[in-house]
Motif scaffolding. Sequence first.
Motif, mmCIF file in Angstrom:
data_model
loop_
_atom_site.group_PDB
_atom_site.id
_atom_site.type_symbol
_atom_site.label_atom_id
_atom_site.label_comp_id
_atom_site.label_asym_id
_atom_site.label_seq_id
_atom_site.Cartn_x
_atom_site.Cartn_y
_atom_site.Cartn_z
ATOM 1 N N GLU B 103 0.779 -1.215 0.054
ATOM 2 C CA GLU B 103 0.052 -0.073 0.011
ATOM 3 C C GLU B 103 0.938 1.094 -0.089
ATOM 4 O O GLU B 103 1.846 1.271 0.611
ATOM 5 N N ILE B 104 0.451 2.067 -0.682
ATOM 6 C CA ILE B 104 0.886 3.686 -0.638
ATOM 7 C C ILE B 104 -0.023 4.438 0.012
ATOM 8 O O ILE B 104 -1.476 4.657 -0.372
ATOM 9 N N GLY B 105 0.196 4.840 1.376
ATOM 10 C CA GLY B 105 -0.881 5.605 2.054
ATOM 11 C C GLY B 105 -0.647 7.037 1.914
ATOM 12 O O GLY B 105 0.456 7.536 1.859
ATOM 13 N N GLU B 106 -1.672 7.840 1.901
ATOM 14 C CA GLU B 106 -1.456 9.243 1.903
ATOM 15 C C GLU B 106 -0.660 9.907 0.509
ATOM 16 O O GLU B 106 0.233 10.566 0.828
ATOM 17 N N ALA B 107 -0.733 9.071 -0.492
ATOM 18 C CA ALA B 107 0.057 9.120 -1.680
ATOM 19 C C ALA B 107 -0.201 10.823 -2.101
ATOM 20 O O ALA B 107 0.974 11.281 -2.429
ATOM 21 N N LEU B 108 -1.069 11.285 -2.342
ATOM 22 C CA LEU B 108 -1.334 12.907 -2.458
ATOM 23 C C LEU B 108 -2.082 13.467 -1.364
ATOM 24 O O LEU B 108 -3.172 13.066 -1.134
#
Lengths: 165, 373
Positions: B103-108
């Motif tokens: 997972e990529i959290g808070e990507a943007l």
Amino acid sequence: MMRRPALFRFLAIPLVTLGLLGGTGHAENGGRAIAVVVAAGDSWNGIRGGMSKRLLAQIYRKQVVLDDKGIRLHPVNLPASHPLRAIFSQAVFRRSPLDMAGYWNEQYFQGISPPHVVASQEAVMRFVADTPGAIGYVAACRVDKRVRVIYRLEVKKKLADSLCR
Amino acid sequence: MHDCDSNTGCGNRWRRGGAAIGYSLFLALLAQIAPAGEEDSSSGSYQLGRGYPIPSLGLSLGGYASVKRVDLETRQPFAEISDLSLFLGWDNGARWRAFSELEIGEALVYRGGELTSDESEFEVERAYVDYLHADWLTLRLGKALAPIGHWNSIHADPLIWTVSRPLTTDAGFSHYISGLSLLGSIPGERGVWEYQAYVDNSTRLDPRPDNRSPAGEVVPGLEIGPFDHAVGARLVYRPDSESWQFGLSLARFGIERIAGIKHLLGLDFQWRLAGVSLSGEALYRSDSNEDAGEVGGVFLQAVAPISFAPRWYFVSRAERFRDETVSARADTLSLGLAWRPLPPVVFKLETRQGRGNETLAPDGVFSSLAILF
């Protein structure tokens, strides 16, 4: 367009009644049943000594995944839009395929995929005949020597008639 | 009502309008690519919400994504791509299978007029191998979701009905375990018992432990770290009708860098009838460290379809939570709407109000769009 199915029904129902369609065992109900099938021969090891609607539901929910000898089960489904799938789903789960979406969303998140889907009853027969551990369902009137019937789901006559068209 | 000023960014209608346009464009895009997302899968082609199977290799690819906007009374509003998760599964068709979620959290994040990726984090949420010995016994080795309560096991945005997460499911334990689990299902007279028992040693086995907690972001003292070690079990009973289920969770654990052994008891249930569902969880945690206090919480949530608006649902949840360690408590009521145009897609709008909740779960307005892909 309507002649062929009507003619088929006219011939198929008495044939099933006489038990002439592929080893169904309970031929008197053959035209009114969904046949749960596995590959012909002795490759099917059984599950807990038999089959039931409850066990079928557990297999198709992938809660039961191994047979009595530890061979992986591979349930196969028809497309959600197929009339037989709708009848099977109501008979086994008392829910439509769409109503099962929430359950499968959660399973998908756990890495569990729904049963394999093939396009037609003939494809179910081929998949079951060729795949160890496979289990499927077809209208009883579609059963032939490639598969063995291990359970029957009785359905109302009107529905049953529609299955063989 | 909360005060707005130029710093908090309240009242910037163009942002909300931008978010609405963004949502609309996203939904329009979905409408182009998405067939009805029922339960079909594994026929060798991609299906929205069921991923992309590669049967010849036993692989499957999928995941989920969500964007959300959070406007809390006590914080600056923000919008973010909160989750971008990729599932990679493998199944040899016999006794072995593996699953991972990256997972990529808070990507943007868009906050205070600025768009930034500085808060993005790459995480291995899950990575485990299963050996299926029998239906009643599967051995699982690796990192998995902590089997404490129902919510934690299905916490992904597309699967839950509110944007905010109940504190009861969030603040009292680590969300992950790393170690060995035994799990399986045992048929009963009229239903199935499912269990999972585990031994965790996250300290040694998880090189990059992560346990982001929305509550912890608000109250640093409440942030519960990864398990230092844990043993526990969860038992669930489901009747054949699947119209209800009941779960019991027990755990004994330590938390990294925090003294004391904690004992946890959790109860959860779900009940469904004619499209209406009622669910709830309760948690109680005691501590061997006399300086630490008890933690307890309970919530009840109802979801009902709106008869005149197909695929729209009304959602309500009441929760009471207290944490004596940080002398904080929260009594909250969340009301919301959820729209599921397709089973794998959900748009949610929620408002949360409460009493004594300023610290742990402030009043706020939330919205999100989430998709299983």
